[in-house]
Design an enzyme around this catalytic site. Structure first.
Site: not given
Length: 377
Positions: A43, A45, A129, A167, A205, A279
């Site tokens: 995960h 970004h 996602k 999420h 997460h 994350d």
């Protein structure tokens, strides 16, 4: 593998790199060394543009692969866009780097089953996602009605064996921000698994004992969870100690200590359904330290050090490698990495910030000393 190695007592400075290397702290005595199969980040970004070029070396230096989140502006909603984004990431990598970005699609109310087929056939898209609309950074284009508008897409994902990355928070303003994960499990995720038991789901997460119990209750092996460093080492007090701490603000938000302890217990238990997902979410300092700061913690430089800290304190260093390097690829049906990475128990100081032409990025635990120092493979 864990072994004790006697290193010279005098600390040395790491070679210079594109990003300033961490400074070691002088220590004496025998130091422990961990040799791990190279981890992956399930995960991540990476952003785009200048920010992508700035941060990708940190992740590429420690991880073999990374599941790259699609919440850009505009979001990565098609396979063609994912392929183009992947090329941008590859161009931004340091020379002689073999990091592999694993791409994802951003699920919307308008995603079609055919797009799922294209994604599977592309060979570069590995998951889809789910962002409930309004749940987090750049989620305004997310799903408004999962069962009413996306069920046909989810059914195609089952057929294509394409994981859904979730999420897991409701966005109803009437629900307390600290309860949104639990309510999501009860009202969305549990009914989803009951309706589509063969759908592979990663609850991203996780932050609560409720999420831990839910994952452990799914005995079909189709549900797993990623766990971040921040949700293993921080609780919600960390947002307010000594004043408001914007660099500890993320979504899902940090929770009570009882939840943190439950997550630590789960990941250090050896369960194969919990694995590494940082994350890591970089923002420029000015976008964090402002009247309406962005959610996200930049932990890529310190993630492996913090995971090692958690497992060491739990007396579970023998289970660290499965969490960092085995459980993720096994769940995704991908081969494990063959190269190794070393973690030395060598104190090092986290930089106060990383400076670039566009501004500064403040890492997690900025200015603090950590005990485990990772090396590149």
């Amino acid at each position: 593998m864990v072994k004790a190695v006697a290193f010279p007592c005098k600390a040395s400075i790491l070679p210079s790199a594109k990003i300033e290397a961490p400074s070691q702290v002088k220590v004496k005595g025998t130091r422990m060394e961990l040799s791990l199969t190279r981890p992956d980040d399930w995960h991540l970004h990476l952003r785009d543009g200048d920010l992508l070029e700035a941060v990708v070396p940190h992740s590429a230096g420690h991880f073999g692969r990374g599941i790259v989140m699609p919440n850009l502006k505009p979001p990565i909603t098609t396979t063609a866009a994912a392929v183009a984004y992947r090329e941008s990431i590859l161009k931004a990598l340091p020379a002689n780097c073999d990091f592999t970005p694993l791409m994802t699609l951003y699920l919307t109310d308008k995603t079609s089953p055919n797009e799922i087929k294209l994604a599977r056939n592309s060979g570069v898209v590995f998951a889809v996602k789910l962002y409930p609309a309004g749940a987090t950074t750049n989620s305004q284009d997310g799903v408004t009605d999962l069962f009413g508008k996306c069920l046909h897409v989810l059914e195609e994902m089952v057929e294509q064996n394409m994981p859904l990355l979730v999420h897991g928070e409701v966005t109803d303003p009437e629900v307390d921000v600290f309860d949104r994960e639990k309510v999501f499990i009860d009202t969305v995720l549990r009914p989803l698994i009951q309706k589509l038991p063969r759908l592979k789901v990663v609850m991203e997460h996780i932050t609560t004992i409720d999420a831990v119990r839910f994952v452990e209750s799914c005995d079909e092996g189709s549900v797993a969870a990623t766990v971040t460093p921040q949700h293993l080492v921080l609780n919600r007090n960390s947002l307010f100690q000594g004043g408001l701490q914007p660099h500890n603000y993320c979504l899902p938000v940090l929770k009570r200590e009882t939840h943190r302890l439950a997550i630590v217990s789960a990941v250090t238990s050896g369960s194969k359904f919990f694995f590494l997902g940082t994350d890591s979410a970089p923002h420029e300092r000015r976008r964090k330290e402002c009247p309406c700061g962005c959610a996200g913690i930049y932990n890529a430089p310190v993630a492996l050090s913090l995971y090692a800290k958690v497992f060491e304190e739990a007396g579970a260093l023998d289970k660290l490698e499965a969490f960092t390097s085995f459980n993720g690829p096994d769940f995704y049906g991908l081969p494990r990495n063959t190269s190794k990475i070393k973690l030395r128990k060598t104190p090092w100081k986290v930089p106060e910030s990383y400076s670039f032409s566009f501004g500064d990025i403040v890492p997690m635990f900025a200015g603090q000393t950590l005990d485990w120092l990772p090396s590149s493979p």
